[in-house]
Write a protein that holds these residues in place. Structure first.
Motif, mmCIF file in Angstrom:
data_model
loop_
_atom_site.group_PDB
_atom_site.id
_atom_site.type_symbol
_atom_site.label_atom_id
_atom_site.label_comp_id
_atom_site.label_asym_id
_atom_site.label_seq_id
_atom_site.Cartn_x
_atom_site.Cartn_y
_atom_site.Cartn_z
ATOM 1 N N GLU A 384 0.830 -1.168 -0.058
ATOM 2 C CA GLU A 384 0.132 0.037 -0.067
ATOM 3 C C GLU A 384 0.717 1.321 0.032
ATOM 4 N N TYR A 415 -8.661 -5.591 -1.847
ATOM 5 C CA TYR A 415 -8.688 -5.588 -3.104
ATOM 6 C C TYR A 415 -9.180 -4.188 -3.582
ATOM 7 N N ARG A 416 -10.110 -3.912 -3.158
ATOM 8 C CA ARG A 416 -10.653 -2.413 -3.371
ATOM 9 C C ARG A 416 -9.995 -1.453 -3.026
ATOM 10 N N LYS A 419 -6.704 -1.174 -5.069
ATOM 11 C CA LYS A 419 -6.873 -0.881 -6.580
ATOM 12 C C LYS A 419 -7.397 0.548 -6.513
ATOM 13 N N THR A 420 -8.178 1.007 -5.751
ATOM 14 C CA THR A 420 -8.424 2.497 -5.704
ATOM 15 C C THR A 420 -7.342 3.224 -5.564
ATOM 16 N N GLN A 421 -6.571 3.057 -4.585
ATOM 17 C CA GLN A 421 -5.025 3.795 -4.584
ATOM 18 C C GLN A 421 -4.277 3.743 -5.426
ATOM 19 N N LEU A 423 -5.074 3.328 -8.734
ATOM 20 C CA LEU A 423 -5.751 4.048 -9.777
ATOM 21 C C LEU A 423 -5.458 5.556 -9.735
ATOM 22 N N GLN A 424 -5.468 5.910 -8.258
ATOM 23 C CA GLN A 424 -5.321 7.417 -7.858
ATOM 24 C C GLN A 424 -3.729 7.584 -8.021
ATOM 25 N N SER A 425 -2.916 6.968 -7.615
ATOM 26 C CA SER A 425 -1.457 6.937 -7.766
ATOM 27 C C SER A 425 -1.013 7.003 -9.538
ATOM 28 N N TYR A 426 -1.261 5.962 -9.958
ATOM 29 C CA TYR A 426 -0.862 5.692 -11.417
ATOM 30 C C TYR A 426 -1.810 6.101 -12.407
ATOM 31 N N PRO A 428 -6.213 6.730 -13.694
ATOM 32 C CA PRO A 428 -7.406 5.773 -13.664
ATOM 33 C C PRO A 428 -7.827 4.859 -14.837
ATOM 34 N N LEU A 431 -7.664 0.918 -14.617
ATOM 35 C CA LEU A 431 -9.324 0.012 -14.420
ATOM 36 C C LEU A 431 -8.646 -1.212 -15.486
#
Lengths: 617, 491
Positions: A384, A415-416, A419-421, A423-426, A428, A431
């Motif tokens: 994380e 997982y959620r 995945k959210t983090q 997408l925020q870091s690298y 969207p 997806l």
């Protein structure tokens, strides 16, 4: 230098002929378009081409100018265009555009497409649709096999991995079968074939089909390679996802070895230019350190430098005659060695610098925890943080996949949130990457009640209830559970450590991962070769989802004295890593086998992850 | 390059390729063996059977490569191939009587004759092979073997022939039954190229609903069609197929994917807006929504900041000109950007960090890490301080961080924070050992000294004395501690 009770590994057959065959065929094909011509080469084919031919050979066969196939119209004045390409739709459109542009401009030229390693119907369809089918002649350059080293042959098809394992496309199986056929005819007949995985099975079957048809006269020929072992990459993703720590693997992870050679940048060469270096057994320094754990490499290099110094120092006190001898006979070799030494020392330094910057130590620790299955929470938060700090997107993906595979999927909550983090870091758009990783089974979510997916239930609806039950079972077992823990336990992949694992004197293949883990793929091969069958491995096979086979091809096995019985062609469908190669070379030395590696491409974790990322068309 | 040349020289000079002499038998024997292998193998590469006619038509004239390489590589080659070669030569001369052939420049194209024809699927092509037969009746194959071969192949043989690269018409597979048998044979043959070829034919000759329906129970073929449609970019048909299969999520993702091909940001934003309503999973819907919102924000921020920058009135932009546009960057990068250029802005503006944090529900951890990195880069140590300071209900201040303080130290150090700043955070690292390591590594002498004092470790403290500068305040401090008789040293 045979040790008592230990058989020396036999010498590998000579694969130089493969290069010659490829070159000869290419030259022949070029001559099919007599006269001066411009040659357009697909980027992916350049490095392989470099390994078998060079510009002067091309020039000899009237190639005038060389171009790279890319999206840019050309302003060439040549009357003949020859395209040397992979069979890809995109490339066909590129070529069709060139031809159509010429037509518009009222220019007439001759066009020839040489497909390597083979032509696809879909490509011809595109040519037809674009209205250029008759304007261009097509040929195939059956360049299936590129020997990268004494014991490594690559098909140079990195796209195999994505095409087969993600898209479920069987387009390359034919190439594998043909490659096997060629090797069998040159170095066989293989007397025994083992395999595991669906693709392995299909490749094997198609190859047998080809053999039956061709009825080649292999009878009575003494084989140079006795056994063949085929393995699908998805049998073992774990090994491919681990950070590599043997020298060759580390060089690949850090600098990317391309087609057996590497570009060492200014940070390595300590000058202002890059140097392209061929890495193989011809390199006297490299060949001695390539399979070593990184920690033993320094010692070796410094010892080597001291020896070199000593040899230089002998000059002092020489008389003229001795000096003359020295200069004419030894100096060149010493200089060469000096050059190589300084390159590899530079590479080591650069690796160290890079690795300390990205807390490599901590990362390795996390990996080992994941492999052994403890401190999962801690590892998860390490990953994380890795994501939050925007450290390399590829590394983050790799660690997540490793977590997923070793744990049979992530807990939905993790997982959620990961995945959210991510997408925020690298970005969207990843997806799509997550979707791909889920499909291929590299990064999944543990589902609470093993609910059926839409496809599964739809399929079951179409058949009777009883059969449906069966199909569901089949699907569940196919749900690509990795079962890594169970397999690891059964095969003893995590060595028990009492005291320090001596990386300089390794006792098993685990040394390629610092003594923490024996690569699964290699362990399977070891077990099967030992038993000469899959007997006794039933439980492991069940966990691996089966699809194994073992066939005795010919009566040749009656003569076990043949060295060839100890030469094993290992075929990695979907890529193999340098760590696996090192591990099997080690096994070979221990047991007196010689492994020949045939792989669709050399791979590593980064290449695998990158293959999962969607890019614009 | 030079190495390659050396390789090549070695190749030509190596003993295996010397001229033939009768003297060294062994060498020549092995050469023979090798040459034979070479020849054998060529036969395998080049899709070989005795049927010269078809062989050349699809797989691209490997015939000649035999003759060529016989000359080049295997001068000592054995019989059968040579005879084949000569028969080909014969064929060549007899062909040359037909000047109308597509092109006259190569052996192979003469042989082919098929070059100019449209591909195998078209009706006109069905008779192609017979065409060749007409002007090459004298080739070796017995006539009987030619008969009807354009129409008589079983599905299995058809697949097989296609696999060998031979021209094969599919037009005669007209009933659905026949088509499906053909498809199943192709799948059973394991060659994806053929599976796709059959699918192209089926796609052209069947209504899509019928095709889809049949593919639903043929997963392997289905994968091939989907992949093919992806590659050729037949998006509409692909979506129809996925909808038919009820794979709604894939429908959504596949449409969303198209945004990658849209360069223009305004258009991209519009496109993303349209994606929000697609049937994603609940989770992904919010990701796509966020994607749209983010780009919308970035467009506004970009316009404002470009204006500010060109106007040259804002100090921060003058001092730190932007290196790249913020468009299409990930959220965290955008947050970093806004912490860098717009840290103090009120929550009401789109570019303020707090606004971003709220809109996108950025977790504390992520926010603090990013803000810390941005402020440290600007060497705004007060902001850094404020980031970790909390007040409890009694009004006492306390330092708290959602991430380990060792990470804070690391980030500060990377941005060259002065020792005074650094050591304050080193002190906050909970684990004593880590604290000591960091303090030593980054030369936070005070921390090291105090820690050894607290650990009552006289020996280590004394040892550390030689690491500080002579006559410095630190040395003095160590001395005074070492001379302190009140401390009960553990060693």
């Amino acid at each position: 230098m045979a040790f008592a009770g230990r058989r020396d590994a036999p010498e590998p057959p000579d694969f130089a002929i493969l290069k010659r065959l490829a070159r000869d065929q290419l030259i022949y094909l070029l001559e099919q378009l007599p006269g001066r011509k411009d040659l357009f080469i697909e980027a992916d084919l350049m490095s392989p081409l470099d390994r078998i031919a060079n510009v002067s050979i091309l020039k000899q066969h009237e190639v005038d100018k060389l171009y790279k196939v890319e999206n840019r119209p050309t302003s060439s004045t040549s009357d003949q265009f020859c395209f040397l390409v992979r069979p890809r739709i995109k490339t066909m459109k590129y070529i069709a555009d060139i031809i159509n542009a010429d037509k518009m401009a009222g220019r007439s030229r001759k066009y020839k497409i040489i497909f390597s390693p083979q032509k696809f119907y879909a490509c011809e369809m595109v040519l037809e649709e674009e209205g250029v089918f008759g304007d261009v002649s097509c040929d195939e350059w059956s360049f299936y096999l590129l020997p990268l080293d004494d014991d490594i042959i690559s098909m140079e098809l990195p796209e195999f991995f994505r095409d087969y394992f993600l898209e479920g496309d069987h387009r390359w199986i034919n190439c594998v079968a043909r490659a096997l056929q060629l090797l069998n005819s040159l170095y066989g007949p293989f007397s025994k074939a083992y395999g595991i995985g669906r693709c392995a099975k299909m490749s094997y079957e198609l190859w047998r089909d080809l053999e039956e048809e061709s009825e080649s006269d292999s009878q009575g020929r003494k084989p140079e390679i006795g056994n063949v072992f085929l393995m699908d990459r998805d049998t073992d993703y774990v090994t491919a996802l681990c950070s590599q720590v043997v020298y060759e693997g580390l060089v690949d992870d850090t600098f990317r070895i391309k087609c057996g050679s590497v570009d060492f940048g200014p940070d390595v060469t300590s000058s202002d230019k890059s140097i392209k270096v061929l890495l193989n057994s011809q390199d006297k320094v490299f060949s001695q350190i390539r399979n070593e754990h990184f920690s033993s490499v320094f010692g070796f290099l410094s010892q080597k430098s001291r020896n070199l110094q000593a040899q230089y120092d002998r000059r002092r006190g020489m008389d003229i005659k001795q000096m003359k001898n020295f200069v004419s006979q030894e100096l060149k070799g010493l200089k060469q060695e000096h050059r190589l030494l300084s390159l590899h020392i530079g590479a080591c330094e650069s690796i160290m610098k890079k690795k300390t910057k990205q807390d490599f130590q901590e990362m390795i620790k996390t990996e080992h925890s994941l492999l052994e299955g403890f401190d999962i929470r801690e590892s998860t938060s390490f990953i994380e943080e890795h994501i939050d700090r925007q450290v390399s997107p590829i590394e983050s993906l790799r660690l997540m996949c490793l977590l997923s595979i070793t744990e049979n999927g992530l807990i939905p909550k993790d997982y959620r949130s990961l995945k959210t983090q991510y997408l925020q870091s690298y970005g969207p758009e990843h997806l799509l990457t997550f979707h791909n990783l889920k499909r291929i089974g590299l990064l999944t979510e543990q589902s609470p009640g093993e609910t059926l997916t839409a496809v599964e239930s739809k399929v079951s609806k179409l058949v009777t209830d009883r059969a449906a039950g069966k199909i569901t079972d089949a699907f569940n077992s196919l749900a690509r559970k990795s079962n890594f823990r169970g397999i690891s336990k059964k095969l003893g992949l995590i060595p028990r450590v009492d005291g320090e694992y001596d990386l300089k004197m390794p006792r098993d293949m685990a040394y390629v991962f610092s003594g923490a883990y024996i690569p699964l793929s290699c362990k399977i091969i070891e077990q099967v070769l030992e038993r000469k069958s899959w007997l006794g491995l039933e439980e492991v096979l069940r966990l691996l989802n089966g699809n194994e086979f073992s066939v005795t091809e010919s009566a040749g096995e009656d003569s076990p004295a043949w060295e060839s019985q100890r030469i094993i062609l290992t075929v990695f469908l979907g890529g193999c890593t340098f760590s696996e190669i090192a591990a099997l070379r080690f096994l070979g030395k221990e047991k007196g086998y010689k492994f020949i590696f045939l792989t669709t491409a050399i791979t590593n974790s980064a290449r695998m992850m990158e293959a999962m990322i969607e890019t614009k068309a | 390059m030079s190495r390659a040349r050396a390789d090549e020289e070695e190749y030509w000079h190596s003993s295996k390729f010397r001229a033939f002499t009768f003297d060294d038998e062994d060498d020549e024997l092995s050469q023979l063996k090798e040459s034979k292998r070479a020849v054998n193998s060529l036969r395998d590469i080049v899709d070989d059977d005795d049927d010269d006619l078809e062989k050349v038509s699809w797989s691209g004239d490997p015939v000649g490569s035999i003759s060529w390489s016989i000359k080049e590589t295997a001068s000592s080659s054995t019989s059968s191939l040579e005879s084949r070669d000569s028969s080909l030569q014969k064929g060549y001369s007899s062909y040359s009587a037909f000047p109308k052939q597509a092109s006259s420049y190569s052996l192979s194209s003469l042989f082919k004759g098929r070059n100019k024809l449209p591909s195998f699927q078209s009706l006109s092509d069905a008779l192609s092979d017979t065409g060749v037969k007409n002007y090459a009746p004298e080739l070796r194959r017995p006539k009987a073997e030619y008969k009807d071969y354009s129409s008589d192949w079983s599905p299995k043989d058809t697949v097989r022939r296609m696999q060998r690269g031979k021209v094969c018409s599919l037009e005669r597979f007209r009933s659905l039954q026949d088509k499906l048998v053909l498809l199943d044979e192709a799948v059973a043959g394991h060659d994806g190229n053929i599976i796709t070829a059959v699918l192209i034919f089926l796609k052209r000759t069947l209504r899509k609903e019928i095709l889809f329906q049949e593919l639903e129970v043929r997963q392997v073929a289905l994968c091939h069609l989907i992949h093919f449609l992806k590659e050729t970019g037949e998006q509409k048909l692909l979506l129809d197929l996925l909808r038919f299969l009820d794979r709604t999520e894939e429908v959504a993702l596949s449409q969303y994917r198209e945004h990658l091909n849209i360069q223009d940001v305004e258009k991209r934003r519009e496109f993303l807006k349209g994606c929000i309503g697609l049937p994603f999973s609940a989770e992904d819907t919010s990701h796509v929504q966020d994607h749209y919102t983010l780009l919308e924000r970035q467009i506004i921020i970009e316009a404002n900041d470009r204006h500010l920058e060109t106007a040259g009135q804002s100090e921060i932009f003058r001092k730190y000109p932007r290196k790249a546009s913020i468009l299409n960057m990930p959220l965290v990068t955008t947050l970093f950007y806004s912490c860098f250029y717009h840290y103090t802005e009120a929550e009401g503006t789109f570019s303020s960090p707090t606004n971003l944090k709220k809109t996108f529900k950025i977790p504390d951890k992520q926010y603090v890490l990013t803000a810390l990195a941005a402020r440290a880069k600007l060497r705004a140590w007060n902001d850094v301080d404020a980031l970790f300071t909390t007040k409890n209900w009694l009004g006492y201040t306390k330092k708290k961080a959602p991430i380990g303080f060792h990470r804070v130290v690391e980030i500060l150090q990377r941005n060259n924070a002065p020792v005074q700043v650094l050591q304050e955070y080193v002190r906050l690292v909970e684990d004593v050992e880590t604290q000591l390591n960091l303090a030593t590594k980054y030369k936070c002498h005070d921390v090291v000294i105090d820690t050894y004092r607290d650990l009552k470790d006289r020996i280590q403290l004394a040892a550390y004395r030689c690491k500080v500068e002579r006559g410095s305040a630190e040395e003095e401090k160590i001395d005074s501690i070492l001379n302190n008789t009140q401390i009960r040293w553990k060693n």
